[in-house]
Design an enzyme around this catalytic site. Structure first.
Site, mmCIF file in Angstrom:
data_model
loop_
_atom_site.group_PDB
_atom_site.id
_atom_site.type_symbol
_atom_site.label_atom_id
_atom_site.label_comp_id
_atom_site.label_asym_id
_atom_site.label_seq_id
_atom_site.Cartn_x
_atom_site.Cartn_y
_atom_site.Cartn_z
ATOM 1 N N HIS A 21 18.964 57.220 46.084
ATOM 2 C CA HIS A 21 19.158 56.223 47.147
ATOM 3 C C HIS A 21 20.638 55.865 47.292
ATOM 4 C CE1 HIS A 21 14.891 55.372 45.870
ATOM 5 N NE2 HIS A 21 14.751 55.542 47.174
ATOM 6 N N GLN A 40 8.638 65.428 54.838
ATOM 7 C CA GLN A 40 8.791 64.110 55.491
ATOM 8 C C GLN A 40 9.939 64.161 56.499
ATOM 9 O OE1 GLN A 40 8.625 60.123 53.503
ATOM 10 N NE2 GLN A 40 10.829 60.287 53.495
HETATM 11 O O1 PAF Z 1 10.910 58.225 51.515
HETATM 12 C C1 PAF Z 1 10.489 57.051 51.397
HETATM 13 O O2 PAF Z 1 10.894 56.281 50.531
HETATM 14 C C2 PAF Z 1 9.412 56.554 52.351
HETATM 15 O O3 PAF Z 1 8.509 57.556 52.650
HETATM 16 C C3 PAF Z 1 9.983 55.917 53.630
HETATM 17 C C4 PAF Z 1 10.739 56.947 54.460
HETATM 18 C C5 PAF Z 1 10.888 54.765 53.266
HETATM 19 C C6 PAF Z 1 8.837 55.396 54.503
HETATM 20 O O4 PAF Z 1 8.098 54.432 53.835
#
Ligand code: PAF
Length: 284
Positions: free
Chosen positions: A36, A154
């Site tokens: 992150h 995703q």
């Molecule tokens: O990747 C993540 O942490 C989650 O899937 C997201 C994109 C924040 C959606 O809840």
């Protein structure tokens, strides 16, 4: 650093800040780690204002037990964000994100993209991801939004969502951050013992093998097969899939020669923890 829980407040603040300034959104579910950090760093480099959202989204958990035990570490997350000079944090409640009854939440169907790999093993997961990301993008209306390449499928889902709904936002993907062993960082790694972490690094070794073979001219299907065989030698790893796919359509790369871009994607259990990882072959 401003922390908001209310939609009206974050919207007013962001629209004031926007005035000629670029805004980057880093959507997260908290339990923040160095992966992150890389997203935040990228946003801070590209934008005048960086917003991080923290929301554990119930609609993307196909297993209620998984949702229940998902790590919630708001205090530590806020400390990390403060130390990184994040400008704004949005941490909405379930009531704000889903004021409607659970049964009436919109369902999204991404066709082939949400039927294979993660979509196959986690039914409904990508609909939930699409819904919450659409909500967050509409709530904050950033210029750019940042997502990790670790969740490659995703990323493809979000790119399709943004494209199909003409959402005026640039989606930026940020490379996977790994431990020295090669293990991809994930909020779920905290449930692994030291020994399991070592075992889990075999996933990356298998992906590396597939890449080396493919780069050396071996066809994708054959490279995939050898990587699977390598993982099969590790009884502590319960493989769900290891596939060679096109990283945009997620169609399987058949044994008909090399294609422009290939991603080898893997999902496996190590102990009780389900992990995913991938490696990309050409610039994507
Ligand atoms: O990747 C993540 O942490 C989650 O899937 C997201 C994109 C924040 C959606 O809840």
């Amino acid at each position: 650093m401003q922390v908001f829980q209310e939609l009206d407040l974050v919207r007013t603040y962001v629209s004031e800040q926007k005035n000629g300034h670029s805004v980057g959104l880093v959507p997260t579910m908290g339990a923040l780690h160095d992966g992150h950090r890389a997203l935040l760093k990228a946003s801070k480099q590209d934008n005048d204002v960086t917003i991080c959202s923290i929301y554990v989204n119930p609609t993307q958990f196909n297993d209620p037990a998984d949702l229940e035990k998902y790590p919630r570490t708001l205090k530590e997350d806020l400390e990390l964000l403060e130390s990184m000079d994040c400008d704004v944090v949005f941490c909405p409640s379930d009531q704000i994100m889903y004021p409607q009854a659970k049964s009436s939440v919109v369902q999204l169907d991404f066709g082939q993209l949400d039927k294979v790999l993660e979509g196959h093993y986690r039914p409904g997961h990508f609909s939930g991801v699409g819904v919450v990301v659409a909500k967050l993008l509409n709530m904050i209306q950033p210029h750019r939004a940042y997502f990790g390449q670790k969740d490659l499928q995703q990323l493809a889902i979000i790119r399709k969502l943004v494209q199909d709904f003409f959402m005026p936002v640039e989606i930026i993907s940020v490379p996977i951050v790994r431990e020295a062993s090669g293990l991809a960082l994930s909020s779920r790694n905290q449930w692994l013992s030291t020994e399991e972490k070592q075992q889990a690094s075999q996933l990356y070794q298998a992906l590396l093998l597939a890449k080396q073979l493919y780069d050396g001219g071996v066809k994708a299907a054959a490279a995939r097969k050898q990587a699977v065989q390598q993982l099969d030698q590790h009884p502590d790893i319960r493989l769900e899939y290891l596939e060679a796919v096109d990283p945009i359509s997620f169609r399987s790369v058949k044994d008909d020669g090399q294609t422009e871009a290939v991603a080898f994607c893997v999902a496996a259990y190590v102990g009780e923890v389900r992990l995913i990882d991938n490696i990309l072959i050409t610039g994507y």
